[in-house]
Design a protein around this motif. Structure first.
Motif, PDB file in Angstrom:
ATOM      1  N   ALA A 186       1.089  -1.138  -0.371  1.00 32.70           N
ATOM      2  CA  ALA A 186      -0.462   0.142   0.171  1.00 32.70           C
ATOM      3  C   ALA A 186       0.864   0.968  -0.143  1.00 32.70           C
ATOM      4  O   ALA A 186       0.726   2.341  -0.458  1.00 32.70           O
ATOM      5  N   ILE A 187       2.134   1.042   0.580  1.00 35.80           N
ATOM      6  CA  ILE A 187       2.736   2.463   0.969  1.00 35.80           C
ATOM      7  C   ILE A 187       3.915   2.289  -0.619  1.00 35.80           C
ATOM      8  O   ILE A 187       3.955   3.473  -1.427  1.00 35.80           O
ATOM      9  N   ASN A 188       4.255   1.352  -0.886  1.00 36.01           N
ATOM     10  CA  ASN A 188       4.508   1.559  -2.161  1.00 36.01           C
ATOM     11  C   ASN A 188       4.058   1.720  -3.859  1.00 36.01           C
ATOM     12  O   ASN A 188       4.783   2.962  -4.568  1.00 36.01           O
ATOM     13  N   GLY A 221       1.416   4.683  -2.984  1.00 39.43           N
ATOM     14  CA  GLY A 221       1.155   5.593  -2.450  1.00 39.43           C
ATOM     15  C   GLY A 221       0.873   6.466  -3.810  1.00 39.43           C
ATOM     16  O   GLY A 221       0.036   7.134  -3.356  1.00 39.43           O
ATOM     17  N   ASP A 222       1.632   6.285  -4.798  1.00 41.09           N
ATOM     18  CA  ASP A 222       0.939   7.537  -5.709  1.00 41.09           C
ATOM     19  C   ASP A 222      -0.213   7.272  -6.516  1.00 41.09           C
ATOM     20  O   ASP A 222      -1.056   8.127  -6.728  1.00 41.09           O
ATOM     21  N   TYR A 238      -2.694   5.470  -5.250  1.00 42.32           N
ATOM     22  CA  TYR A 238      -3.620   5.233  -4.054  1.00 42.32           C
ATOM     23  C   TYR A 238      -3.289   5.814  -2.725  1.00 42.32           C
ATOM     24  O   TYR A 238      -3.021   4.989  -1.757  1.00 42.32           O
ATOM     25  N   PRO A 239      -3.789   7.338  -2.959  1.00 40.35           N
ATOM     26  CA  PRO A 239      -3.205   7.789  -1.463  1.00 40.35           C
ATOM     27  C   PRO A 239      -3.730   7.257   0.221  1.00 40.35           C
ATOM     28  O   PRO A 239      -3.390   7.716   0.977  1.00 40.35           O
ATOM     29  N   LYS A 240      -4.714   7.465  -0.357  1.00 37.78           N
ATOM     30  CA  LYS A 240      -5.896   7.143   1.132  1.00 37.78           C
ATOM     31  C   LYS A 240      -5.044   5.460   1.250  1.00 37.78           C
ATOM     32  O   LYS A 240      -5.514   5.464   2.158  1.00 37.78           O
ATOM     33  N   ALA A 269      -2.212   4.297   1.476  1.00 39.20           N
ATOM     34  CA  ALA A 269      -0.918   4.643   1.643  1.00 39.20           C
ATOM     35  C   ALA A 269      -0.683   4.920   2.865  1.00 39.20           C
ATOM     36  O   ALA A 269      -0.204   4.894   4.291  1.00 39.20           O
ATOM     37  N   ASN A 270      -1.776   6.282   2.805  1.00 38.28           N
ATOM     38  CA  ASN A 270      -2.115   6.540   4.246  1.00 38.28           C
ATOM     39  C   ASN A 270      -2.634   5.969   5.246  1.00 38.28           C
ATOM     40  O   ASN A 270      -2.138   6.357   6.591  1.00 38.28           O
ATOM     41  N   GLU A 271      -3.631   5.247   5.480  1.00 37.81           N
ATOM     42  CA  GLU A 271      -3.663   4.097   6.369  1.00 37.81           C
ATOM     43  C   GLU A 271      -3.269   3.812   6.621  1.00 37.81           C
ATOM     44  O   GLU A 271      -3.119   3.337   7.772  1.00 37.81           O
ATOM     45  N   MET A 308       0.312   3.722   6.583  1.00 31.21           N
ATOM     46  CA  MET A 308       1.402   4.349   7.356  1.00 31.21           C
ATOM     47  C   MET A 308       0.837   4.517   8.951  1.00 31.21           C
ATOM     48  O   MET A 308       1.375   4.938  10.094  1.00 31.21           O
TER      49      MET A 308
END
Length: 97
Positions: free
Chosen positions: A34-36, A38-39, A41-43, A45-47, A49
């Motif tokens: 999810a973090i990788n 992030g560009d 799927y930013p939501k 990635a934030n979840e 993190m």
């Protein structure tokens, strides 16, 4: 339904402040993916993190001090300070292995 994993929480210090990181979430393939992504799927990635930060992502952004130890302003820490913080977080997780 799969059983929930017991999460290992690691406490670490960064520039004089104490923080916690969820080592179990940090090592999760699902969270790292999810973090990788992030560009795209930013939501997500934030979840992800927020999971790593034990539900304190926004609090941590407001608390991470700069290199001189000064508290962030009303907009939170800089991207540079956040990068240093996440590197320290990774080192804390690795040190507990």
């Amino acid at each position: 339904m799969a059983d929930k994993k017991k999460h290992e929480i690691v406490e670490f210090e960064f520039r004089g402040e104490k923080f916690e990181v969820d080592k179990t979430a940090f090592g999760s393939l699902k969270v790292q993916t999810a973090i990788n992504l992030g560009d795209k799927y930013p939501k997500a990635a934030n979840e992800a993190m927020d999971l790593i930060c034990c539900g304190h992502l926004v609090d941590y952004i407001d608390r991470v001090p700069d290199a001189d130890g000064a508290a962030p302003d009303e907009l939170g820490c800089s991207a540079e300070d956040w990068g240093a913080f996440t590197r320290a977080m990774g080192e804390a997780v690795a040190a507990k292995n």
